[in-house]
Design a protein around this motif. Structure first.
Motif, PDB file in Angstrom:
ATOM      1  N   LYS A 251       0.830  -1.123  -0.023  1.00  0.00           N
ATOM      2  CA  LYS A 251       0.036   0.147   0.115  1.00  0.00           C
ATOM      3  C   LYS A 251       0.802   1.295   0.004  1.00  0.00           C
ATOM      4  CE  LYS A 251      -4.488  -1.142   1.836  1.00  0.00           C
ATOM      5  NZ  LYS A 251      -4.330  -2.730   2.146  1.00  0.00           N
ATOM      6  N   ILE A 252       1.880   1.221   0.826  1.00  0.00           N
ATOM      7  CA  ILE A 252       3.016   2.307   0.777  1.00  0.00           C
ATOM      8  C   ILE A 252       3.481   2.623  -0.786  1.00  0.00           C
ATOM      9  CG2 ILE A 252       5.266   3.129   1.522  1.00  0.00           C
ATOM     10  CD1 ILE A 252       4.345   1.830   4.149  1.00  0.00           C
ATOM     11  N   ALA A 253       3.989   1.343  -1.333  1.00  0.00           N
ATOM     12  CA  ALA A 253       4.324   1.285  -2.737  1.00  0.00           C
ATOM     13  C   ALA A 253       3.085   2.405  -3.757  1.00  0.00           C
ATOM     14  CB  ALA A 253       4.822   0.024  -3.200  1.00  0.00           C
ATOM     15  N   LEU A 327      -3.289   8.673  -1.732  1.00  0.00           N
ATOM     16  CA  LEU A 327      -2.119   9.658  -2.020  1.00  0.00           C
ATOM     17  C   LEU A 327      -1.320  10.020  -0.859  1.00  0.00           C
ATOM     18  CD1 LEU A 327      -3.964  12.056  -4.544  1.00  0.00           C
ATOM     19  CD2 LEU A 327      -2.185  10.379  -5.119  1.00  0.00           C
ATOM     20  N   TYR A 328      -2.137   9.635   0.253  1.00  0.00           N
ATOM     21  CA  TYR A 328      -1.352   9.898   1.532  1.00  0.00           C
ATOM     22  C   TYR A 328      -1.519   8.773   2.543  1.00  0.00           C
ATOM     23  CZ  TYR A 328      -2.649  14.664   0.011  1.00  0.00           C
ATOM     24  OH  TYR A 328      -2.779  15.843  -0.918  1.00  0.00           O
ATOM     25  N   PHE A 329      -0.274   8.888   3.537  1.00  0.00           N
ATOM     26  CA  PHE A 329      -0.474   7.740   4.553  1.00  0.00           C
ATOM     27  C   PHE A 329       0.252   8.496   5.856  1.00  0.00           C
ATOM     28  CE2 PHE A 329       3.374   6.868   2.500  1.00  0.00           C
ATOM     29  CZ  PHE A 329       4.420   6.389   3.240  1.00  0.00           C
ATOM     30  N   LEU A 330      -0.044   7.901   7.202  1.00  0.00           N
ATOM     31  CA  LEU A 330       0.519   8.310   8.255  1.00  0.00           C
ATOM     32  C   LEU A 330       0.789   7.109   9.159  1.00  0.00           C
ATOM     33  CD1 LEU A 330      -1.333   9.111  10.651  1.00  0.00           C
ATOM     34  CD2 LEU A 330      -2.004  10.942   9.411  1.00  0.00           C
ATOM     35  N   ALA A 331       1.715   6.999  10.163  1.00  0.00           N
ATOM     36  CA  ALA A 331       1.854   6.202  11.007  1.00  0.00           C
ATOM     37  C   ALA A 331       1.684   6.799  12.526  1.00  0.00           C
ATOM     38  CB  ALA A 331       3.464   5.956  11.141  1.00  0.00           C
ATOM     39  N   GLU A 336       0.728   1.237  13.387  1.00  0.00           N
ATOM     40  CA  GLU A 336      -0.234   1.231  12.257  1.00  0.00           C
ATOM     41  C   GLU A 336      -0.172   2.182  11.540  1.00  0.00           C
ATOM     42  OE1 GLU A 336      -4.183   0.240  13.977  1.00  0.00           O
ATOM     43  OE2 GLU A 336      -3.360  -1.285  15.097  1.00  0.00           O
ATOM     44  N   VAL A 337      -0.437   1.987  10.209  1.00  0.00           N
ATOM     45  CA  VAL A 337      -0.574   3.014   9.057  1.00  0.00           C
ATOM     46  C   VAL A 337      -1.989   3.164   8.738  1.00  0.00           C
ATOM     47  CG1 VAL A 337       0.392   3.806   7.095  1.00  0.00           C
ATOM     48  CG2 VAL A 337       1.663   2.518   8.482  1.00  0.00           C
ATOM     49  N   VAL A 338      -2.078   4.809   8.528  1.00  0.00           N
ATOM     50  CA  VAL A 338      -3.495   5.082   8.258  1.00  0.00           C
ATOM     51  C   VAL A 338      -3.457   5.510   6.609  1.00  0.00           C
ATOM     52  CG1 VAL A 338      -5.310   6.631   8.399  1.00  0.00           C
ATOM     53  CG2 VAL A 338      -4.215   5.673  10.532  1.00  0.00           C
TER      54      VAL A 338
END
Length: 360
Positions: A251-253, A327-331, A336-338
């Motif tokens: 998902k990060i990729a 287009l975005y994520f945060l830990a 856990e990553v949102v």
């Protein structure tokens, strides 16, 4: 008067005897504590490996001399006496990997349990940067970190590697603004070396060779995805440095590829830290202004090259990203990553999981 002198003389003798006993006890106690200290580790909490070679036919005194020379024991005689006291025997020749945190019992157990087949080994961890790998090599060899980095950046040596591994080490390692040509090219693994005098070139070569073996495995997939080795290693390194244990690397990729497609800056904090040349727990707003081609807050596209090495899970994610609209994520603080699709959703998640937590 005479009786008083006798009493005085008696008490003086008694005082002298008592003082002598106390001094004797102090000497015995001191000797005991000193002797006990000789059995203890040279550096109690040390984890640094010390590689030694015990030649065939070595006597206990010869072994003690080797151990002392390598600063693994405090005193040769103490080691010899302790071996005799324990009735230890059956010391075996070969290579041993000890550390200064071992006491005499642990050392004796190791030397009587049998040697390893390798002279030393180097462990390269996932997500390690070239300077960290250089430090790991220095810990296990006679080469200094400065010598190792100089060799890793040596153009003549890199050109040799290009000839040996033409599919892996290409002209892209000399791209403009590259900090270290072989950054990301030293594969994370444990490397045993059987010759204690292994050259620095051969140590590095073994790590590049391991990367090359995986390049051969994934060659068709790279071609299908129109990814050069350099771009694959660069993307994989960004994924590796961003991922937590609980993160979905695929998902990060997908976020990175989606942002590249939209010509949005990747805005990934590890690139800022790489540009700054230091590690910090938190990236501050002023850090985002660092003027560097590695700063993905100020530049679009991938960094000039990898910012670390990457494990297979990050290679896989770089080759097989999930198909998403994120287009975005945060830990979150628990790892856990949102993932979110819009800036509005991202800011809402940031307020919920980061900003509000910091204010408490």
């Amino acid at each position: 008067m005479y009786i008083n002198q006798q009493k005085k003389s008696f008490f003086n003798k008694k005082r002298i005897i008592l003082s002598s006993i106390i001094v004797l006890l102090l000497i015995i106690g001191g000797a005991f504590l000193y002797g006990k200290s000789l059995l203890e580790p040279v550096e109690k909490d040390s984890k640094t490996t010390v590689n030694i070679n015990i030649p065939s036919g070595s006597s206990v005194s010869a072994i003690a001399s080797i151990l002392k020379k390598n600063d693994v024991i405090k005193n040769e005689k103490a080691f010899q006496y302790y071996v005799k006291y324990k009735g230890a025997s059956g010391f075996q020749a070969g290579f041993y990997h000890l550390n200064k945190g071992m006491d005499l019992d642990a050392i004796i157990h190791k030397l009587t349990s049998g040697a390893t087949s390798y002279a030393f080994q180097i462990t390269v961890t996932e997500g390690a940067q070239l300077t960290q790998i250089a430090a790991a090599i220095a810990d296990e060899t006679k080469y200094s970190k400065k010598q190792i980095i100089a060799k890793l950046d040596d153009e003549t040596f890199i050109n040799q590697l290009k000839k040996e591994f033409p599919d892996t080490v290409t002209n892209e390692v000399f791209n403009k603004n590259i900090q270290h040509p072989l950054e990301g090219y030293l594969f994370p693994a444990t490397y045993p070396f059987h010759d204690p005098d292994t050259s620095l070139e051969d140590i590095i070569r073994a790590m590049v060779k391991q990367t090359n073996s995986y390049v051969e495995t994934y060659k068709s997939e790279m071609k299908k995805n129109k990814l050069s080795v350099h771009k694959l290693l660069t993307m994989a390194s960004l994924i590796e440095e961003e991922a937590t244990e609980k993160a979905d690397r695929h998902k990060i990729a997908s976020v990175f590829y989606n942002r590249l497609k939209e010509k949005m800056p990747l805005q990934t904090d590890p690139t800022v830290l790489y540009a700054a040349g230091k590690h910090k727990d938190r990236v501050l707003y002023k850090d985002l202004e660092i003027d560097s081609p590695y700063n993905t807050y100020k530049n679009t596209g991938l960094t000039p090259g990898p910012i670390a090495n990457a494990g297979m899970s990050s290679w896989e994610a770089a080759l097989h990203p999930d198909q998403t609209d994120y287009l975005y994520f945060l830990a979150k603080s628990n790892g856990e990553v949102v993932f979110t699709k819009t800036l509005k959703e991202h800011n809402k998640a940031k307020e919920k999981y980061i900003t509000s937590k910091n204010e408490k």
